[in-house]
Structure formats: structure tokens, C-alpha cells
Design a protein around this motif. Structure first.
Motif, PDB file in Angstrom:
ATOM      1  N   SER A 170      -5.255  -6.707 -14.219  1.00 17.10           N
ATOM      2  CA  SER A 170      -5.686  -5.445 -14.794  1.00 17.10           C
ATOM      3  C   SER A 170      -5.858  -4.376 -13.704  1.00 17.10           C
ATOM      4  O   SER A 170      -5.393  -3.245 -13.845  1.00 17.10           O
ATOM      5  N   LEU A 171      -6.521  -4.739 -12.612  1.00 19.15           N
ATOM      6  CA  LEU A 171      -6.722  -3.789 -11.507  1.00 19.15           C
ATOM      7  C   LEU A 171      -5.398  -3.401 -10.860  1.00 19.15           C
ATOM      8  O   LEU A 171      -5.187  -2.238 -10.508  1.00 19.15           O
ATOM      9  N   ALA A 172      -4.517  -4.372 -10.710  1.00 19.88           N
ATOM     10  CA  ALA A 172      -3.207  -4.083 -10.115  1.00 19.88           C
ATOM     11  C   ALA A 172      -2.465  -3.046 -10.955  1.00 19.88           C
ATOM     12  O   ALA A 172      -1.871  -2.105 -10.418  1.00 19.88           O
ATOM     13  N   LYS A 173      -2.544  -3.203 -12.260  1.00 20.68           N
ATOM     14  CA  LYS A 173      -1.872  -2.252 -13.151  1.00 20.68           C
ATOM     15  C   LYS A 173      -2.544  -0.879 -13.089  1.00 20.68           C
ATOM     16  O   LYS A 173      -1.874   0.143 -12.933  1.00 20.68           O
ATOM     17  N   LYS A 174      -3.872  -0.849 -13.193  1.00 25.46           N
ATOM     18  CA  LYS A 174      -4.602   0.419 -13.197  1.00 25.46           C
ATOM     19  C   LYS A 174      -4.435   1.198 -11.888  1.00 25.46           C
ATOM     20  O   LYS A 174      -4.383   2.413 -11.890  1.00 25.46           O
ATOM     21  N   LEU A 175      -4.396   0.460 -10.774  1.00 23.91           N
ATOM     22  CA  LEU A 175      -4.398   1.102  -9.457  1.00 23.91           C
ATOM     23  C   LEU A 175      -3.043   1.044  -8.750  1.00 23.91           C
ATOM     24  O   LEU A 175      -2.945   1.382  -7.570  1.00 23.91           O
ATOM     25  N   CYS A 176      -2.019   0.584  -9.466  1.00 22.21           N
ATOM     26  CA  CYS A 176      -0.662   0.460  -8.899  1.00 22.21           C
ATOM     27  C   CYS A 176      -0.681  -0.348  -7.599  1.00 22.21           C
ATOM     28  O   CYS A 176      -0.179   0.078  -6.547  1.00 22.21           O
ATOM     29  N   LEU A 177      -1.265  -1.535  -7.690  1.00 27.44           N
ATOM     30  CA  LEU A 177      -1.368  -2.432  -6.543  1.00 27.44           C
ATOM     31  C   LEU A 177      -0.373  -3.579  -6.683  1.00 27.44           C
ATOM     32  O   LEU A 177      -0.066  -4.004  -7.805  1.00 27.44           O
ATOM     33  N   LYS A 178       0.094  -4.078  -5.589  1.00 27.95           N
ATOM     34  CA  LYS A 178       0.982  -5.226  -5.587  1.00 27.95           C
ATOM     35  C   LYS A 178       0.231  -6.423  -6.178  1.00 27.95           C
ATOM     36  O   LYS A 178      -0.951  -6.621  -5.906  1.00 27.95           O
ATOM     37  N   PHE A 179       0.925  -7.189  -6.996  1.00 28.55           N
ATOM     38  CA  PHE A 179       0.315  -8.401  -7.557  1.00 28.55           C
ATOM     39  C   PHE A 179       1.378  -9.454  -7.776  1.00 28.55           C
ATOM     40  O   PHE A 179       2.455  -9.180  -8.286  1.00 28.55           O
ATOM     41  N   ASP A 180       1.025 -10.648  -7.382  1.00 32.34           N
ATOM     42  CA  ASP A 180       1.857 -11.818  -7.637  1.00 32.34           C
ATOM     43  C   ASP A 180       0.906 -12.997  -7.810  1.00 32.34           C
ATOM     44  O   ASP A 180      -0.087 -13.106  -7.080  1.00 32.34           O
ATOM     45  N   GLU A 181       1.205 -13.859  -8.752  1.00 34.76           N
ATOM     46  CA  GLU A 181       0.345 -15.021  -9.019  1.00 34.76           C
ATOM     47  C   GLU A 181       0.099 -15.868  -7.769  1.00 34.76           C
ATOM     48  O   GLU A 181      -0.912 -16.544  -7.663  1.00 34.76           O
ATOM     49  N   SER A 182       1.022 -15.830  -6.830  1.00 34.47           N
ATOM     50  CA  SER A 182       0.890 -16.659  -5.633  1.00 34.47           C
ATOM     51  C   SER A 182      -0.011 -16.036  -4.562  1.00 34.47           C
ATOM     52  O   SER A 182      -0.264 -16.660  -3.533  1.00 34.47           O
ATOM     53  N   MET A 183      -0.501 -14.836  -4.797  1.00 34.91           N
ATOM     54  CA  MET A 183      -1.360 -14.164  -3.820  1.00 34.91           C
ATOM     55  C   MET A 183      -2.780 -14.720  -3.938  1.00 34.91           C
ATOM     56  O   MET A 183      -3.625 -14.184  -4.645  1.00 34.91           O
ATOM     57  N   GLN A 184      -3.041 -15.796  -3.224  1.00 37.96           N
ATOM     58  CA  GLN A 184      -4.322 -16.494  -3.306  1.00 37.96           C
ATOM     59  C   GLN A 184      -5.489 -15.603  -2.866  1.00 37.96           C
ATOM     60  O   GLN A 184      -6.555 -15.630  -3.454  1.00 37.96           O
ATOM     61  N   ASP A 185      -5.281 -14.824  -1.816  1.00 38.63           N
ATOM     62  CA  ASP A 185      -6.328 -13.949  -1.288  1.00 38.63           C
ATOM     63  C   ASP A 185      -6.034 -12.494  -1.640  1.00 38.63           C
ATOM     64  O   ASP A 185      -6.152 -11.596  -0.800  1.00 38.63           O
ATOM     65  N   TRP A 186      -5.697 -12.260  -2.878  1.00 38.01           N
ATOM     66  CA  TRP A 186      -5.247 -10.954  -3.337  1.00 38.01           C
ATOM     67  C   TRP A 186      -6.169  -9.817  -2.908  1.00 38.01           C
ATOM     68  O   TRP A 186      -5.712  -8.801  -2.407  1.00 38.01           O
TER      69      TRP A 186
END
Length: 123
Positions: free
Chosen positions: A16-32
Motif C-alpha cells: 500500500s505504501l509503495a503504491k501511495k508513495l511510488c516506492l520500489k516494491f518486490d516481495e523478495s525485499m526482506q528489509d524493504w
């Protein structure tokens, strides 16, 4: 009631935050939260944190992002910015200490520059 003695990331909040803030997101990002921290966007992170519709899970992730982003400023020796953001962090921690106990425990128990500044914060 949830136990917040340890920060446990929530994938739904992250997405949700990645979408709202246009941040990179991938399920494999353990320490996002730490991977996307950005000291040039701290004001934006606070703005999102303060929105009434921001969920507690999103606030937990945002506080991690905000603290990590602020910690990066120590490398720049910008004391004015550091003090400004530490004040804003402290205000939110005081207001929602139960929500951020795990985050505060993590940062206080490590050897980051910001850890020294958070060390006296009572949980």
C-alpha cells in the motif's frame, strides 16, 4: 490487542505504501523499509504518516523508514535537519509509543548514530 514489542513487517502495508508513495516494491525485499529509506523524502514520509487514513501497520513501516532515513542524515553532518526530524520523530513516538515499541527497541539496541539520540527515550 497486538503485541508491538517487536517490529513485524506487514506485506499488505508495504504494498500500500509503495503504491501511495511510488516506492520500489518486490516481495523478495526482506528489509524493504531500509532499502527504500531516502533522506530526501522524509517530509513526504511524515506527511503520509500523519494522514488520518494511514493504518497502524503502515505507520509502523513508515516510522522505520523515517528513522532510517533520518539516520542517513548524520553522515551529512546537517545538524539543523537532524534536530528538526528528531523532534518530529519524538512527537510521534510519544503519541503512539505502544505502536512503536518494537521499532524503538530495535533502534535503541543498535549502534547507529540515531541510536544514541533515541537511547534516552523511555518505553
Amino acid at each position: 490487542m497486538e503485541n508491538h514489542s517487536q517490529f513485524l513487517p506487514d506485506q499488505k502495508a508495504r504494498k500500500s505504501l509503495a503504491k501511495k508513495l511510488c516506492l520500489k516494491f518486490d516481495e523478495s525485499m526482506q528489509d524493504w523499509e531500509y532499502e527504500i529509506a531516502d533522506s530526501t523524502r522524509i517530509a513526504e514520509f511524515f506527511e503520509e504518516y500523519d494522514k488520518p487514513e494511514t493504518t497502524d501497520k503502515e505507520k509502523e513501516s513508515l516510522m522505520e523508514i523515517i528513522i532510517d532515513s533520518t539516520n542517513d542524515i548524520f553522515d551529512q553532518n546537517n545538524n539543523v535537519e537532524i534536530e528538526k526530524y528528531l523532534l518530529l520523530i519524538n512527537e510521534r513516538l510519544i503519541k503512539s509509543i505502544d505502536l512503536h515499541k518494537g521499532t524503538l527497541n530495535y533502534w535503541k539496541s543498535n549502534d547507529f548514530e540515531i541510536s544514541k539520540r533515541l537511547a534516552n527515550f523511555e518505553i
